[in-house]
Design an enzyme around this catalytic site. Structure first.
Site, PDB file in Angstrom:
ATOM      1  N   TYR A 156      32.841 -19.126 -26.063  1.00 51.13           N
ATOM      2  CA  TYR A 156      32.517 -18.179 -24.982  1.00 51.13           C
ATOM      3  C   TYR A 156      33.101 -18.672 -23.657  1.00 51.13           C
ATOM      4  CZ  TYR A 156      29.309 -15.689 -21.746  1.00 51.13           C
ATOM      5  OH  TYR A 156      28.749 -14.934 -20.738  1.00 51.13           O
TER       6      TYR A 156
ATOM      7  N   LYS B 226      36.115 -17.020 -21.335  1.00 48.59           N
ATOM      8  CA  LYS B 226      35.928 -16.659 -19.921  1.00 48.59           C
ATOM      9  C   LYS B 226      36.951 -17.384 -19.048  1.00 48.59           C
ATOM     10  CE  LYS B 226      32.270 -13.888 -19.894  1.00 48.59           C
ATOM     11  NZ  LYS B 226      32.410 -12.486 -19.484  1.00 48.59           N
TER      12      LYS B 226
ATOM     13  N   SER C 111      31.026 -17.120 -16.347  1.00 47.79           N
ATOM     14  CA  SER C 111      29.778 -17.812 -16.696  1.00 47.79           C
ATOM     15  C   SER C 111      29.892 -19.304 -16.445  1.00 47.79           C
ATOM     16  CB  SER C 111      29.514 -17.567 -18.181  1.00 47.79           C
ATOM     17  OG  SER C 111      28.574 -18.474 -18.677  1.00 47.79           O
TER      18      SER C 111
HETATM   19  N1  LIG Z   1      23.145 -11.931 -18.449  1.00 41.44           N
HETATM   20  C1  LIG Z   1      23.514 -13.182 -18.206  1.00 41.44           C
HETATM   21  O1  LIG Z   1      22.681 -14.112 -18.166  1.00 41.44           O
HETATM   22  C2  LIG Z   1      24.956 -13.522 -17.936  1.00 41.44           C
HETATM   23  C3  LIG Z   1      25.276 -14.813 -17.521  1.00 41.44           C
HETATM   24  C4  LIG Z   1      26.610 -15.128 -17.303  1.00 41.44           C
HETATM   25  C5  LIG Z   1      27.586 -14.169 -17.469  1.00 41.44           C
HETATM   26  N2  LIG Z   1      27.260 -12.931 -17.889  1.00 41.44           N
HETATM   27  C6  LIG Z   1      28.333 -11.967 -18.092  1.00 41.44           C
HETATM   28  O2  LIG Z   1      27.982 -10.734 -17.472  1.00 41.44           O
HETATM   29  C7  LIG Z   1      28.495  -9.644 -18.243  1.00 41.44           C
HETATM   30  C8  LIG Z   1      27.403  -8.654 -18.540  1.00 41.44           C
HETATM   31  O3  LIG Z   1      26.339  -9.332 -19.176  1.00 41.44           O
HETATM   32  P1  LIG Z   1      25.121  -8.539 -19.810  1.00 41.44           P
HETATM   33  O4  LIG Z   1      23.988  -9.464 -19.798  1.00 41.44           O
HETATM   34  O5  LIG Z   1      25.006  -7.202 -19.177  1.00 41.44           O
HETATM   35  O6  LIG Z   1      25.641  -8.387 -21.314  1.00 41.44           O
HETATM   36  P2  LIG Z   1      25.371  -7.209 -22.362  1.00 41.44           P
HETATM   37  O7  LIG Z   1      25.598  -7.797 -23.729  1.00 41.44           O
HETATM   38  O8  LIG Z   1      24.059  -6.563 -22.111  1.00 41.44           O
HETATM   39  O9  LIG Z   1      26.513  -6.167 -22.039  1.00 41.44           O
HETATM   40  C9  LIG Z   1      27.819  -6.325 -22.506  1.00 41.44           C
HETATM   41  C10 LIG Z   1      28.307  -4.941 -22.903  1.00 41.44           C
HETATM   42  O10 LIG Z   1      29.661  -5.050 -23.369  1.00 41.44           O
HETATM   43  C11 LIG Z   1      29.826  -4.046 -24.352  1.00 41.44           C
HETATM   44  N3  LIG Z   1      30.984  -4.313 -25.204  1.00 41.44           N
HETATM   45  C12 LIG Z   1      31.134  -5.321 -26.100  1.00 41.44           C
HETATM   46  N4  LIG Z   1      32.305  -5.189 -26.743  1.00 41.44           N
HETATM   47  C13 LIG Z   1      32.911  -4.087 -26.226  1.00 41.44           C
HETATM   48  C14 LIG Z   1      34.139  -3.449 -26.488  1.00 41.44           C
HETATM   49  N5  LIG Z   1      34.995  -3.910 -27.435  1.00 41.44           N
HETATM   50  N6  LIG Z   1      34.451  -2.340 -25.790  1.00 41.44           N
HETATM   51  C15 LIG Z   1      33.599  -1.848 -24.848  1.00 41.44           C
HETATM   52  N7  LIG Z   1      32.414  -2.409 -24.562  1.00 41.44           N
HETATM   53  C16 LIG Z   1      32.074  -3.528 -25.254  1.00 41.44           C
HETATM   54  C17 LIG Z   1      28.518  -4.090 -25.146  1.00 41.44           C
HETATM   55  O11 LIG Z   1      28.311  -2.897 -25.886  1.00 41.44           O
HETATM   56  C18 LIG Z   1      27.494  -4.302 -24.039  1.00 41.44           C
HETATM   57  O12 LIG Z   1      26.895  -3.088 -23.626  1.00 41.44           O
HETATM   58  C19 LIG Z   1      29.147 -10.258 -19.473  1.00 41.44           C
HETATM   59  O13 LIG Z   1      30.541 -10.345 -19.263  1.00 41.44           O
HETATM   60  C20 LIG Z   1      28.547 -11.640 -19.549  1.00 41.44           C
HETATM   61  O14 LIG Z   1      29.426 -12.551 -20.168  1.00 41.44           O
HETATM   62  C21 LIG Z   1      25.962 -12.573 -18.118  1.00 41.44           C
END
Ligand SMILES: NC(=O)c1ccc[n+]([C@@H]2O[C@H](COP(=O)([O-])OP(=O)(O)OC[C@H]3O[C@@H](n4cnc5c(N)ncnc54)[C@H](O)[C@@H]3O)[C@@H](O)[C@H]2O)c1
Length: 334
Positions: free
Chosen positions: A149, A153, A125
């Site tokens: 966070y 990362k 991120s």
């Molecule tokens: N959506 C954004 O704007 C964005 C921006 C930058 C980075 N990211 C990164 O992209 C990735 C996906 O983002 P997203 O928006 O789909 O997030 P999200 O919160 O929808 O999905 C994350 C998933 O991780 C799972 N999770 C959490 N703890 C867990 C554990 N202990 N064991 C197994 N699963 C677990 C959750 O149940 C969830 O389904 C993340 O790593 C996030 O940091 C997202």
């Protein structure tokens, strides 16, 4: 040869979209998916897939992912995580999931992987950046996070670079812009409002904007670095196809392309597409914690390196993104 792909966090917003995109990818034949999440993930219809409900902070659960009927994956998308506000509010959980469990997956990839090394793609991120930043972030800008966070990362990124240097894995680190518009329920992310101020009003629901106290507030000129979910998912698929020889030798970090939009520009696009009635559903209440965190993130990047590798960028600013989301609502898929 089948392409066996493990996706962690597969029940999440990006995980679900990515599963479908990989199945449809014309450049990846015979895809078999291993989908895992702490919440049971759903596989795309007609996909060859195993779905596993597991907590990835437990080593045995992680190791089991490499022993399914599909065998050892050749590609891992490491998407699971605790989002920004979640990590800030629960420091220990954020570390356990965003660092310790990622390290467990990396270590398993090292132990179970054969040659060629497993492609390990982490979604990182822009929250890895903080402190004084140049006008435009380039690949040479040093990441100094100002939150739990981003720190988590960045720590995982360092492991991936070192595991790659040692030939344990073939790491690819995708620093994502903030994704807008995110469908579904609001996330526990500081950035959640960036999608919320579009999503909720277009669905006829009130929402809170934690930046500024009215449409006239100068705080609304806060610039954000954003990308659409459609372009980001295409880029995550491309991440698997980029040849390792094209990547920098000293780091596997790639800041995926995005563009700059202010909160005000977002709200103007909302009014243009959804009308004044939609804009009137936005309530303002300035929240200094959210504003401090979001303000610490960079809002301009040099897209040259990712574009040279074949990654894609959204064209046309916020309006096409908001219009597309409204169409998705009308089609019942948002
Ligand atoms: N959506 C954004 O704007 C964005 C921006 C930058 C980075 N990211 C990164 O992209 C990735 C996906 O983002 P997203 O928006 O789909 O997030 P999200 O919160 O929808 O999905 C994350 C998933 O991780 C799972 N999770 C959490 N703890 C867990 C554990 N202990 N064991 C197994 N699963 C677990 C959750 O149940 C969830 O389904 C993340 O790593 C996030 O940091 C997202």
């Amino acid at each position: 040869m089948p392409n066996t792909i493990l996706i962690t966090g597969a029940a999440g917003f990006l995980g679900g979209l990515l599963s479908a995109a990989l199945i449809a990818d014309p450049n990846t034949s015979n895809v078999r998916l291993i989908l895992v999440d702490i919440v049971e993930p759903k596989a795309p219809t007609s996909a060859q897939a195993v779905t596993i409900e597991a907590d990835l902070t437990v080593k045995e659960s992680v190791d089991a992912l490499f022993k399914t009927e599909f065998g050892v994956p050749d590609t891992i998308y490491c998407l699971h995580g605790i989002m920004s506000r979640g990590s800030e509010d629960n420091f220990d959980l954020g570390l356990k999931v965003n660092v310790d469990s990622v390290r467990l997956v990396l270590q398993a990839a090292r132990e179970f992987g054969t040659q060629p090394s497993i492609k390990f793609i982490l979604t990182s991120s822009l929250a890895v950046y903080g402190g004084p930043l140049p006008h435009t972030v380039t690949p040479d800008t040093i990441a100094t996070p100002e939150g739990a966070y981003g720190m988590g990362k960045l720590t995982s990124e360092l492991f991936i670079n070192e595991y790659t240097r040692r030939g344990f894995i073939d790491g690819r680190i995708m620093r994502l812009p903030t994704i807008v518009v995110r469908s579904g329920a609001p996330a526990a992310a500081t950035s959640a409002f960036i999608s919320g101020v579009i999503r909720e009003p277009l669905k006829g629901i009130e929402c809170l904007c934690p930046i500024g106290n009215s449409m006239d507030s100068p705080e609304l000129d806060l610039p954000l670095w954003v990308a659409s979910p459609q372009t980001t998912i295409k880029n995550l698929v491309i991440a698997k196809h980029v040849h390792a020889s094209k990547l920098f030798r000293h780091t596997r970090v790639i800041c995926l392309p995005g563009f700059t939009a202010t909160v005000r520009e977002e709200l103007q696009a909302l009014e243009k597409i959804g009308g004044k009635a939609a804009l009137d559903l936005v309530q303002f209440k300035d929240d200094s914690i959210s504003r401090r965190l979001v303000s610490s993130w960079p809002s301009r990047f040099d897209n040259a390196y990712p574009l040279s590798l074949g990654f894609l960028v959204d064209e046309g600013g916020m309006e096409p993104i908001v219009r597309r989301f409204q169409k998705d609502i009308e089609a019942g898929i948002a």
